[in-house]
Design an enzyme around this catalytic site. Structure first.
Site, PDB file in Angstrom:
ATOM      1  N   LEU A   5      -0.617 -13.943  -8.889  1.00  0.00           N
ATOM      2  CA  LEU A   5      -0.588 -12.942  -9.946  1.00  0.00           C
ATOM      3  C   LEU A   5       0.855 -12.609 -10.299  1.00  0.00           C
ATOM      4  CD1 LEU A   5      -2.221 -10.974 -11.718  1.00  0.00           C
ATOM      5  CD2 LEU A   5      -2.042  -9.327  -9.855  1.00  0.00           C
ATOM      6  N   CYS A   7       3.309 -10.156 -11.497  1.00  0.00           N
ATOM      7  CA  CYS A   7       3.387  -8.688 -11.597  1.00  0.00           C
ATOM      8  C   CYS A   7       4.706  -8.293 -12.257  1.00  0.00           C
ATOM      9  CB  CYS A   7       3.247  -8.049 -10.216  1.00  0.00           C
ATOM     10  SG  CYS A   7       1.606  -8.188  -9.534  1.00  0.00           S
ATOM     11  N   ILE A  43       1.852 -12.713  -4.861  1.00  0.00           N
ATOM     12  CA  ILE A  43       2.398 -11.910  -5.943  1.00  0.00           C
ATOM     13  C   ILE A  43       3.713 -12.536  -6.377  1.00  0.00           C
ATOM     14  CG2 ILE A  43       3.277  -9.636  -6.583  1.00  0.00           C
ATOM     15  CD1 ILE A  43       0.286  -9.632  -5.923  1.00  0.00           C
ATOM     16  N   LYS A  44       3.879 -12.706  -7.681  1.00  0.00           N
ATOM     17  CA  LYS A  44       5.141 -13.226  -8.216  1.00  0.00           C
ATOM     18  C   LYS A  44       5.780 -12.128  -9.052  1.00  0.00           C
ATOM     19  CE  LYS A  44       7.316 -16.884 -10.798  1.00  0.00           C
ATOM     20  NZ  LYS A  44       7.193 -17.853 -11.847  1.00  0.00           N
ATOM     21  N   GLN A  45       7.063 -11.926  -8.844  1.00  0.00           N
ATOM     22  CA  GLN A  45       7.779 -10.895  -9.578  1.00  0.00           C
ATOM     23  C   GLN A  45       9.176 -11.373  -9.931  1.00  0.00           C
ATOM     24  OE1 GLN A  45       8.619  -7.511  -7.053  1.00  0.00           O
ATOM     25  NE2 GLN A  45      10.440  -8.508  -6.314  1.00  0.00           N
TER      26      GLN A  45
END
Length: 122
Positions: A5, A7, A43-45
């Site tokens: 996802l 984010c 999670i990718k940010q």
């Protein structure tokens, strides 16, 4: 099947006094927490470049100790996004940033080192 996802915070309201708080560690950490809560596996940010988004934008509730005792302006100390991923129970990866040419490799290595030292995944 694994879920990754992205984010990323996207809102013009996160810009104030010339600072883009969409890359603030406290705000991106909150976005990551929401991603983990809906059970994304990874999670990718974007790598945080600042902190103090909650106080600067007068958004949400926070404690002064978050900015005075628990973190600093150093990129590795901005571990809030890692902590908000249930302390590595969910993977956190940072994007390598935009492609601008000659400095791309150096920027990708810098991002990877900061991510790893802050407790993120490889």
């Amino acid at each position: 099947m694994a879920t990754v996802l992205w984010c990323y915070l996207r809102n013009a309201a996160f810009k104030k006094d010339g600072v883009d708080y969409s890359l603030a560690a406290d705000l991106t950490g909150q976005a990551n927490h929401i991603g983990v809560t809906i059970e994304a596996d990874i999670i990718k940010q974007k790598l945080p470049t600042t902190n103090g988004g909650f106080t600067a934008l007068n958004f949400g509730k926070t404690a002064d100790a978050l900015y005075t005792k628990l973190t600093s302006d150093h990129p590795i100390d901005c571990a809030l996004p890692v902590l908000n991923c249930y302390r590595r129970a969910r993977g956190l990866i940072n994007s390598g940033g935009e492609s601008v040419g000659a400095g791309d490799l150096a920027e990708a290595v810098r991002t990877a080192v900061i991510n790893k030292r802050a407790g993120g995944r490889d």
